[in-house]
Design a protein around this motif. Structure first.
Motif, short mmCIF file in Angstrom:
data_model
loop_
_atom_site.label_atom_id
_atom_site.label_comp_id
_atom_site.label_asym_id
_atom_site.label_seq_id
_atom_site.Cartn_x
_atom_site.Cartn_y
_atom_site.Cartn_z
N GLY A 147 0.82 -1.21 0.00
CA GLY A 147 0.00 0.00 0.00
C GLY A 147 0.85 1.25 0.00
O GLY A 147 2.05 1.22 -0.29
N CYS A 148 0.22 2.38 0.33
CA CYS A 148 0.89 3.68 0.35
C CYS A 148 1.17 4.09 1.79
O CYS A 148 0.26 4.03 2.63
CB CYS A 148 0.00 4.71 -0.34
N LEU A 178 10.18 4.42 -3.59
CA LEU A 178 10.28 5.65 -2.81
C LEU A 178 9.93 6.85 -3.69
O LEU A 178 10.40 6.95 -4.83
CB LEU A 178 11.70 5.79 -2.27
N ILE A 179 9.09 7.73 -3.17
CA ILE A 179 8.67 8.92 -3.91
C ILE A 179 9.37 10.14 -3.29
O ILE A 179 9.18 10.44 -2.12
CB ILE A 179 7.15 9.11 -3.84
N VAL A 180 10.20 10.80 -4.09
CA VAL A 180 10.93 11.96 -3.60
C VAL A 180 10.61 13.17 -4.48
O VAL A 180 10.07 13.05 -5.57
CB VAL A 180 12.46 11.71 -3.58
N ALA A 194 -3.92 7.12 2.03
CA ALA A 194 -4.68 6.79 0.82
C ALA A 194 -3.77 6.39 -0.33
O ALA A 194 -2.74 7.04 -0.58
CB ALA A 194 -5.55 7.98 0.42
N ASP A 195 -4.12 5.32 -1.04
CA ASP A 195 -3.31 4.85 -2.17
C ASP A 195 -3.12 5.93 -3.22
O ASP A 195 -2.10 5.96 -3.93
CB ASP A 195 -3.96 3.62 -2.82
N SER A 196 -4.08 6.83 -3.33
CA SER A 196 -4.02 7.90 -4.34
C SER A 196 -2.81 8.81 -4.13
O SER A 196 -2.34 9.46 -5.08
CB SER A 196 -5.30 8.73 -4.32
N LYS A 197 -2.30 8.87 -2.89
CA LYS A 197 -1.13 9.70 -2.60
C LYS A 197 0.14 9.15 -3.26
O LYS A 197 1.15 9.86 -3.38
CB LYS A 197 -0.90 9.79 -1.09
N LYS A 218 0.20 7.71 -6.41
CA LYS A 218 -0.13 7.43 -7.81
C LYS A 218 1.12 7.50 -8.70
O LYS A 218 1.26 6.73 -9.66
CB LYS A 218 -1.19 8.40 -8.32
N ALA A 219 2.03 8.42 -8.41
CA ALA A 219 3.23 8.56 -9.25
C ALA A 219 4.05 7.27 -9.26
O ALA A 219 4.57 6.86 -10.30
CB ALA A 219 4.09 9.73 -8.75
N ALA A 220 4.14 6.61 -8.10
CA ALA A 220 4.89 5.36 -8.01
C ALA A 220 4.15 4.23 -8.72
O ALA A 220 4.76 3.38 -9.37
CB ALA A 220 5.13 4.99 -6.56
N GLN A 221 2.82 4.25 -8.63
CA GLN A 221 2.02 3.23 -9.32
C GLN A 221 2.20 3.37 -10.84
O GLN A 221 2.31 2.38 -11.56
CB GLN A 221 0.55 3.38 -8.93
#
Length: 301
Positions: free
Chosen positions: A36-37, A86-88, A230-233, A235-238
């Protein structure tokens, strides 16, 4: 009388089988609950020093935060594969770092245990030793091996956790700043909690040389929390994974071929003065098996 005993044994065997299946489903659910996120906090502090050198300088306490998408890649009866991304950067312009990966295998007997100085020993465990257990295999960002160990998931008093002690290379936060030890003996505990999960660590910093006893240099506490959002946070990684999944499947397939040789593994640190992830993160030149496989093989001694 004999018939009664026979049916009693049969009933007991059936009950034990159902119980084992129920336990395995609990294990699988706990593992997949790590997906998940998450808002992640990374916390590490050196706790005790044993160095005889009076000039010894302990590692600085580390506090860091990040946003991470934990992707379920494979889900079969005996194997669950999870990729961390990882989202940076800013929300408007995020950058995705392919982070670590963890594979969970049920009653796995084939392990690669870290020795030291980029060498892993192939170990074949007896089946009775891993009965009911799951091995956790952890991989570097380039899908090369990192560490692995086998243990039992525990579900008691409303808690679900897995704990194991195994040797590993130095983490990036350490090998980029120091070289006075070469092995991290890690006690890893993964615990599922109401708002996510916790990765708790008790690490020994060890100096290891062939033919000599290990020297304990220092100890470290790690406490990483994964708080679900929330998974929507994420989205960039998805989106990143949707467009890069096929490439990393090729990378994993090549490493699977290397691991299937079932012999000790020694890896080069650099080839032509470049580390492996620098090659594989190059999306312009390394996308196909014809481009990827030879470069991975070049790191295998």
């Amino acid at each position: 009388m004999k018939q009664v005993i026979f049916y009693s044994i049969l009933s007991l065997a059936f009950t034990l089988s159902v119980s084992a299946q129920s336990k395995k489903k609990q294990d699988q659910s706990a593992i997949k609950n790590m997906c998940g996120c998450y808002e992640v906090s990374f916390n590490f502090a050196e706790t005790f020093q044993y160095a005889k050198d009076s000039t010894y300088v302990p590692s600085k306490t580390k506090h860091d935060k990040g946003l991470e998408w934990v992707q379920l890649v494979e889900d079969t009866a005996d194997k669950i594969m999870i990729q961390h991304l990882l989202i940076v950067g800013s929300e408007a312009s995020p950058y995705i770092v392919k982070h670590w990966r963890q594979d969970w295998e049920f009653e796995n007997t084939d392990l690669y245990e870290y020795d030291h100085d980029n060498k892993w020993r192939y170990v074949n465990l007896p089946k009775n030793e891993v009965k009911g257990q799951w091995s956790q295999k952890v991989f570097q960002v380039d899908d090369s091996p990192r560490y692995e160990g086998s243990a039992t998931w525990v579900h008691v008093d409303g808690k679900s956790y897995w704990e194991n002690t195994t040797d590993a290379p130095l983490p990036r936060r350490e090998y980029t700043t120091r070289s006075d030890y070469n092995v991290t003996t890690r006690t890893n505990r993964h615990e599922i909690v109401a708002n996510g999960w916790i990765h708790d660590q008790d690490n020994n910093k060890v100096i290891r040389e062939d033919g000599k006893e290990d020297i304990l240099l220092a100890q470290e506490k790690g406490h990483n929390t994964y708080v679900k959002i929330a998974d929507s946070k994420c989205k960039a990684a998805q989106d990143y994974w949707a467009s890069h999944e096929k490439k990393w499947q090729i990378v994993r397939s090549k490493w699977d071929e290397v691991f299937a040789r079932n012999k000790d593994l020694l890896l080069e640190e650099k080839v032509e003065n470049k580390v492996l992830y620098k090659y594989l993160f190059d999306d312009e030149n390394y996308n196909t098996a014809e481009e990827i496989n030879p470069v991975i093989e070049s790191f295998v001694k």
